[in-house]
Scaffold this active site. Structure first.
Site, short mmCIF file in Angstrom:
data_model
loop_
_atom_site.label_atom_id
_atom_site.label_comp_id
_atom_site.label_asym_id
_atom_site.label_seq_id
_atom_site.Cartn_x
_atom_site.Cartn_y
_atom_site.Cartn_z
N GLY A 75 3.72 -42.71 -23.90
CA GLY A 75 2.51 -41.95 -24.18
C GLY A 75 2.48 -41.57 -25.64
O GLY A 75 3.51 -41.53 -26.30
N THR A 78 -1.11 -36.41 -30.57
CA THR A 78 -1.29 -36.06 -31.97
C THR A 78 0.04 -35.78 -32.66
O THR A 78 0.24 -36.10 -33.81
CB THR A 78 -2.16 -34.80 -32.07
OG1 THR A 78 -3.19 -34.89 -31.10
CG2 THR A 78 -2.76 -34.66 -33.44
N ASP A 194 7.50 -19.32 -21.76
CA ASP A 194 6.41 -20.15 -21.26
C ASP A 194 6.81 -20.83 -19.96
O ASP A 194 6.59 -22.03 -19.78
CB ASP A 194 5.97 -21.18 -22.30
CG ASP A 194 4.56 -21.70 -22.02
OD1 ASP A 194 3.84 -21.05 -21.23
OD2 ASP A 194 4.18 -22.76 -22.56
#
Lengths: 412, 420
Positions: A75, A78, A194
């Protein structure tokens, strides 16, 4: 925990043909874990004049780089491109290589997320934390992170995929692996900041791996301020919405509670539309906290505007939990409620969570090999799709987060 | 599962990659020095040959006599050409730094970096991290190859990013706080640095541990100590002994004295511990206890006694390790028994051998690595130029890979997917 095994300075020189079975028997995985990264051998003579213009650091870097072969691209986004890769001396041993792009727009050098990810993963080696196997640069000055290959996607895929059936024993096994991982990072004075079900990845052997350390930081000195603008909204604890800038492992534990609850209800547990609305969603379940339930709450930065004038509300009764989470039973509900305690001081720590009676109550946690999972080929195909998907979510999140969405952490 | 702090420390990259025995450290430095010296010889010879081509008539005259050096672009390159014996000697060996001289020069770089940290009013942790990055960097690189001032700026920015996160500010902001520095100066050497750091960014400092010792001692003098001494002394006993070790009678006086000891030990950690090899040779706990030992020998001995009885077989070993670390710290000229003395007075008085080494360095810098911004830009250009070559390589790799996969298939048999 003993000393690193005594190793020759150059255990795996480029091009060497390590005996096949030796390589099998003793995985050369922990390049960062042990002193197996070929340090420039101390004994060899210095490069002769006229030789390659590489310093010792470069020589060391090449030693690492040459151990891996890039494979197909999984994959591209950016900030990073993810490749499947394998060891040069053993093509059956897969890795994922995350090549950080050098963004010419980036004015401040190597970006903070990459630095944090490298910093913390290099220190945190644990069976349930994604293993950073090695780091090297290529001559175009891209940094490549060699991560363990985790082909079975994210934990979130499991509860979302209605074709997968799972039960209380499975949830218990998954939850326990998550708690172990978080306990370990907290013992090492690292906050993840996170934790969510799509930052928890699944290895080929079905074990879970906590990933994405781009927002992690060390426990602060007590006097230092930390940002309260962390943790994905659905998993963010109430004290951060109230502007608390001094916190410890408790913020991660709320997120762990949300992840376990999600597995138990097979849905988002505390979904909301905006940051502003989220505290309302929390109080809907847990009631409106008062100075009595949570001493010190009225001193938090946003208490006045967020909660002071909210009409009192009682938390949902136990029966509500029983009807929503039959999958995890009384003990499981008790654990989840312990983790989702509004007052961070009373919230279970990772250590307390691991000591909870849920783990010893019936049913026993599922054996790892019997845990349900997504199919291999399908998961791998989905991985590529996931990595291309940088749409609506990117707009919503900070730009910096894109890099992490695209990392191996997003693979499935 | 029970873990102690030693187990955790042994997991750290600081232990695994950046802790050395004295002889390993010397060997690594020798190797770095030999390698760099060879490169310097080579590159200066090439540089001279280039110039000889450009100015064949000047060959016989002293190379530096002309006001115009042939290479106008490379700042510093002209000054690098040594003039050892005067005319006619220009083909001779360059007098490179020895390993010991390199170490003196690196120490000097770190002292300068410490002043830079003060000048920028950075937190002590950021400065200490930056200095340790430099010390680590110069284990694998020579000061002849990379200039200390340039490296220190980037090391500081890297430390800022890692310690302060989003509050570090931009590279341009940071550059603007430094004299004659651009954003490119800050960013260009970053990859060179992170590579030499082996991508290890965590530095375990002794500061918080020292604070812990201080807080524990405060509890002891107030008889509030919650822990239990190994030999079962009561908190009242501990208080009496702590006061005796401090040579005071009352709690207030003890507190003041304790504060001074803490400040003194902290200074030792902020200076001597940063400017010696302490981090390479000792653990953070050893370093902070050694600093405390220097600041207050009797009190530290008492404190250690509450953790490990003097009858324990490990006790003498621990004490001798702490003593040797204390010797290292106190050997640095920043060390003073009198903590009230001018903190940085020492830093302006370089020892003569350091001055000599710094002077010698000017004549043996590697001319190819002085302009780091151009070097960085050059690397990027190379990549573009080599794009096609890379592609060819990729094809070859793909073939190799397919071969390998085929081979493994023929060994293990094909995948079982059809059955699943």
């Amino acid at each position: 925990m003993g000393m690193s095994p005594a190793l020759s300075p150059r255990p795996n020189p480029p091009g060497s043909n390590a005996p096949f079975n030796a390589a099998k028997a003793k995985p050369l995985v922990h390049l960062l874990n042990h002193k197996t990264v070929p340090s420039p051998s101390l004994t060899s003579a210095a490069t002769t004049p006229g030789g390659p213009d590489d310093g010792l650091a470069e020589e060391m870097n090449d030693g690492v780089k040459n151990q891996f072969i890039f494979g197909s691209r999984l994959g591209e986004g950016t900030y990073a491109t993810v490749y499947r890769g394998h060891y040069r001396d053993d093509p059956s041993k897969l890795v994922a290589i995350k090549k950080m792009k050098k963004n010419t727009e980036w004015q401040d050098g190597i970006n903070l997320d990459s630095l944090r990810e490298m910093k913390y993963l290099a220190e945190l080696h644990h069976p349930h934390v994604i293993n950073l196997i090695a780091v090297f640069t290529t001559k175009d000055e891209n940094i490549n992170l060699v991560l363990e290959h985790l082909p079975r996607g994210e934990l979130q895929d499991i509860w979302k995929d209605k074709e997968i059936a799972y039960g209380g024993a499975d949830v218990k096994a998954w939850s326990n692996m998550i708690c172990q991982a978080v306990w370990w990072i907290h013992e090492n004075f690292v906050l993840h900041r996170d934790i969510k079900s799509n930052n928890i990845l699944i290895a080929a052997d079905n074990s879970l791996k906590l990933a994405d350390f781009g927002l992690a930081r060390s426990f602060a000195n007590p006097e230092a301020d930390m940002t309260y603008n962390v943790i994905t909204r659905f998993y963010r604890p109430p004290e951060l919405f109230l502007g608390s800038s001094h916190y410890g492992g408790c913020v991660d534990m709320w997120s762990v509670g949300c992840v376990i609850a999600e597995l138990a209800v097979r849905d988002w547990f505390l979904p909301s539309e905006t940051d502003l609305a989220h505290l309302g969603v929390i109080t809907e379940v847990f009631g409106v906290p008062t100075e009595h339930d949570w001493p010190g709450i009225s001193k938090l930065r946003f208490w006045k505007e967020q909660l002071e004038n909210t009409p009192p509300k009682r938390p949902q009764p136990l029966s509500w939990w029983r009807s929503r989470m039959p999958l995890i039973g009384e003990a499981g509900i008790d654990l989840v409620r312990g983790l989702l305690t509004m007052d961070p001081v009373k919230r279970l720590s990772a250590k307390q969570a691991l000591e909870h009676h849920y783990w010893s109550a019936t049913p026993r946690p599922q054996k790892r090999e019997n845990l349900p999972r997504k199919g291999g080929k399908e998961a791998e195909r989905a991985m590529g799709e996931q990595l291309k998907r940088v749409g609506p979510e990117a707009d919503e999140e900070k730009m910096a987060k894109i890099a992490r969405k695209l990392d191996f952490g997003a693979m499935r | 599962m029970r873990l102690n702090e030693d187990d955790l420390y042994r997991q750290s990259t600081q232990y695994k990659h950046w802790s050395f025995t004295p002889s390993d450290l010397t060997r690594l430095r020798e190797k770095t020095n030999a390698h760099a010296a060879a490169q310097v010889q080579l590159h200066i010879a090439q540089d001279r040959a280039e110039r000889a081509k450009l100015a064949p008539l000047d060959v016989a005259s002293a190379p530096d006599s002309g006001a115009n050096t042939p290479n106008g672009n490379g700042a510093g390159t002209g000054a690098n050409t040594p003039v050892p014996g005067g005319a006619g000697d220009k083909g001779g060996e360059v007098d490179c730094l020895t390993m010991d001289e390199e170490k003196m020069v690196v120490d000097k770089f770190c002292e300068t970096a410490m002043k830079l940290g003060d000048f920028l009013k950075l937190q002590p942790d950021v400065t200490a991290t930056a200095i340790q990055f430099m010390r680590r960097f110069y284990l694998y690189n020579s000061p002849m190859t990379y200039d200390g001032t340039k490296i220190s700026k980037t090391a500081f920015f890297l430390a800022l990013k890692l310690e302060l996160g989003t509050r570090a500010g931009s590279a341009s902001d940071f550059a603007s706080r430094l004299p004659k520095t651009t954003r490119d100066d800050i960013v260009a050497p970053e990859y060179t640095i992170v590579q030499a750091l082996r991508f290890n960014f965590e530095v375990r400092h002794p500061f918080r541990g020292l604070k812990g010792v201080h807080l524990e001692l405060e509890d002891m003098i107030h008889a509030n100590y919650a822990g239990v001494a190994r030999d079962g002394r009561s908190s009242a006993d501990l208080r009496a002994e702590a006061l005796a070790a401090l040579q005071v009678t009352g709690g207030d006086e003890a507190e003041g004295k304790l504060g001074n000891i803490y400040a003194h030990a902290k200074d030792i950690l902020a200076m001597a511990a940063q400017l010696t090899d302490a981090y390479f040779l000792y653990t953070p706990a050893q370093i902070l206890l050694a600093a405390h030992l220097l600041a207050a020998p009797a009190l530290t001995t008492f404190y250690l006694g509450t953790k490990i009885p003097s009858s324990s077989p490990a006790a003498p070993k621990i004490l001798s390790t702490l003593q040797s670390c204390a010797d290292l710290l106190s050997s640095h000229r920043s060390y003073t028994k009198n903590p009230a003395a001018n903190k940085h007075g020492w830093a302006d008085t370089d020892p003569p051998e350091t001055k000599r080494a710094m002077k010698k360095l000017r004549a043996c810098k590697d001319p190819t690595t002085q302009d780091l911004v151009a070097l960085n830009a050059g690397k990027k250009r190379d990549v573009v130029r080599d794009g096609e070559l890379e592609e060819g390589k990729a094809k070859r790799r793909k073939l190799n890979r397919e071969m390998a996969e085929k081979e493994s298939d023929s060994f293990w048999g094909p995948e079982l997917k059809k059955e699943g």
